[in-house]
Design a protein around this motif. Structure first.
Motif, short mmCIF file in Angstrom:
data_model
loop_
_atom_site.label_atom_id
_atom_site.label_comp_id
_atom_site.label_asym_id
_atom_site.label_seq_id
_atom_site.Cartn_x
_atom_site.Cartn_y
_atom_site.Cartn_z
N GLU A 127 0.78 -1.35 0.05
CA GLU A 127 -0.09 0.00 0.14
C GLU A 127 0.92 1.37 -0.11
O GLU A 127 0.43 2.16 -0.73
N LEU A 128 1.94 1.23 0.79
CA LEU A 128 2.75 2.30 0.69
C LEU A 128 3.60 2.65 -0.57
O LEU A 128 3.73 3.82 -0.98
N GLU A 181 0.33 2.80 -3.76
CA GLU A 181 -0.52 3.81 -3.91
C GLU A 181 -0.12 5.30 -3.14
O GLU A 181 -0.18 6.12 -3.79
N ARG A 182 0.56 4.97 -1.89
CA ARG A 182 0.68 6.19 -1.12
C ARG A 182 2.03 6.79 -1.63
O ARG A 182 2.12 7.98 -1.12
N ARG A 183 3.01 6.27 -2.27
CA ARG A 183 4.26 6.96 -2.79
C ARG A 183 3.73 8.14 -3.78
O ARG A 183 4.34 9.10 -3.65
N TYR A 228 0.71 9.84 -3.62
CA TYR A 228 -0.16 10.54 -3.25
C TYR A 228 0.20 11.73 -2.37
O TYR A 228 0.71 11.99 -1.36
N ARG A 229 0.08 12.69 -3.32
CA ARG A 229 0.42 14.27 -3.15
C ARG A 229 -0.65 15.21 -3.33
O ARG A 229 -0.98 15.33 -4.57
N LEU A 232 -5.65 9.43 -4.30
CA LEU A 232 -5.73 7.97 -4.27
C LEU A 232 -6.60 7.54 -5.40
O LEU A 232 -7.75 8.47 -5.53
N ARG A 257 -2.62 2.78 10.02
CA ARG A 257 -3.50 2.98 8.94
C ARG A 257 -4.55 3.78 9.43
O ARG A 257 -5.36 4.59 8.59
N TRP A 284 -3.44 7.13 8.63
CA TRP A 284 -3.57 7.58 7.00
C TRP A 284 -5.34 7.41 6.68
O TRP A 284 -5.60 8.49 6.02
N TYR A 285 -6.03 6.69 7.12
CA TYR A 285 -7.55 6.45 6.90
C TYR A 285 -8.21 8.02 7.19
O TYR A 285 -8.96 8.24 6.56
N ASP A 340 -7.37 10.48 4.98
CA ASP A 340 -7.80 10.22 3.68
C ASP A 340 -9.48 10.74 3.74
O ASP A 340 -9.90 11.54 2.79
#
Length: 194
Positions: free
Chosen positions: A25-26, A29-31, A33-34, A62, A167, A170-171, A174
């Motif tokens: 996931e990191l 997806e999240r790499r 995520y800016r 995302l 998480r 993060w969530y 999000d």
């Protein structure tokens, strides 16, 4: 004793699997995520429906967030009340998905110490009996199992707890971003329809 060891093994396997899942996931997806919410909101309010979709697609959101916002744009033919209901439903679904993902590691974090303690106490009974009979081999074997199960339970719980905390952070972020952008998108879709 075997069922307790099996459960501990499964808990450790789930904890290792969740570490891998978190890394995927990191890195996947999240790499990328800016997103700067104020700038994106200004861009969303700068044009019509086509511009809105392009801004969302080009943003650093995302993929799931983009899909939810784009579905709101595609539902522009619905009445205002239905759009609001659809937005609430989409947000609730996204929140449930996040909770379901975190529930796995939360469960491991709670069950790990419990089964570690069970794995400690169960072999101590035969170990104490062996101590009374002078059988140090059985005693040492029982103590080794007791300590190993405690460590296994605590390690799996610690790993799962760290993953849950990451998480949850993060969530939560999000969902705040998604709610904010959903409001802006909804406002633009409603104004464009009028």
């Amino acid at each position: 004793m075997n069922p307790c060891l099996v459960v501990l093994f499964l808990l450790m396997a789930v904890a290792v699997w969740q570490v891998g899942d978190l890394l995927v996931e990191l890195l996947v997806e999240r790499r990328k995520y800016r997103v700067k919410v104020p700038e994106l909101m200004q861009a969303l309010h700068a044009g019509g429906k086509e511009h809105l979709a392009k801004q969302i697609e080009a943003s650093g959101l995302l993929r799931g967030q983009k899909d939810i916002l784009l579905s709101m744009i595609q539902a522009d033919n619905l009445p205002k009340e239905s759009l609001v209901a659809l937005a609430q439903s989409q947000l609730a679904t996204a929140e449930r998905r996040c909770e379901k993902t975190v529930a796995v590691t939360n469960l491991v974090a709670k069950l790990g110490p419990m089964f570690g303690l069970l794995g400690t106490l169960i072999p101590l009974g035969p170990g104490i009996v062996a101590l009374g009979q002078g059988d140090t081999t059985t005693l040492s074997s029982s103590l080794a199992v007791a300590f190993d199960t405690t460590i296994a339970g605590l390690i799996s719980a610690a790993v799962a707890s760290v993953i849950s905390n990451i998480r949850n952070r993060w969530y939560h972020d999000d969902m705040v971003i998604l709610e904010t952008l959903m409001e802006a998108t909804l406002q633009e879709v409603i104004e464009d329809a009028e």
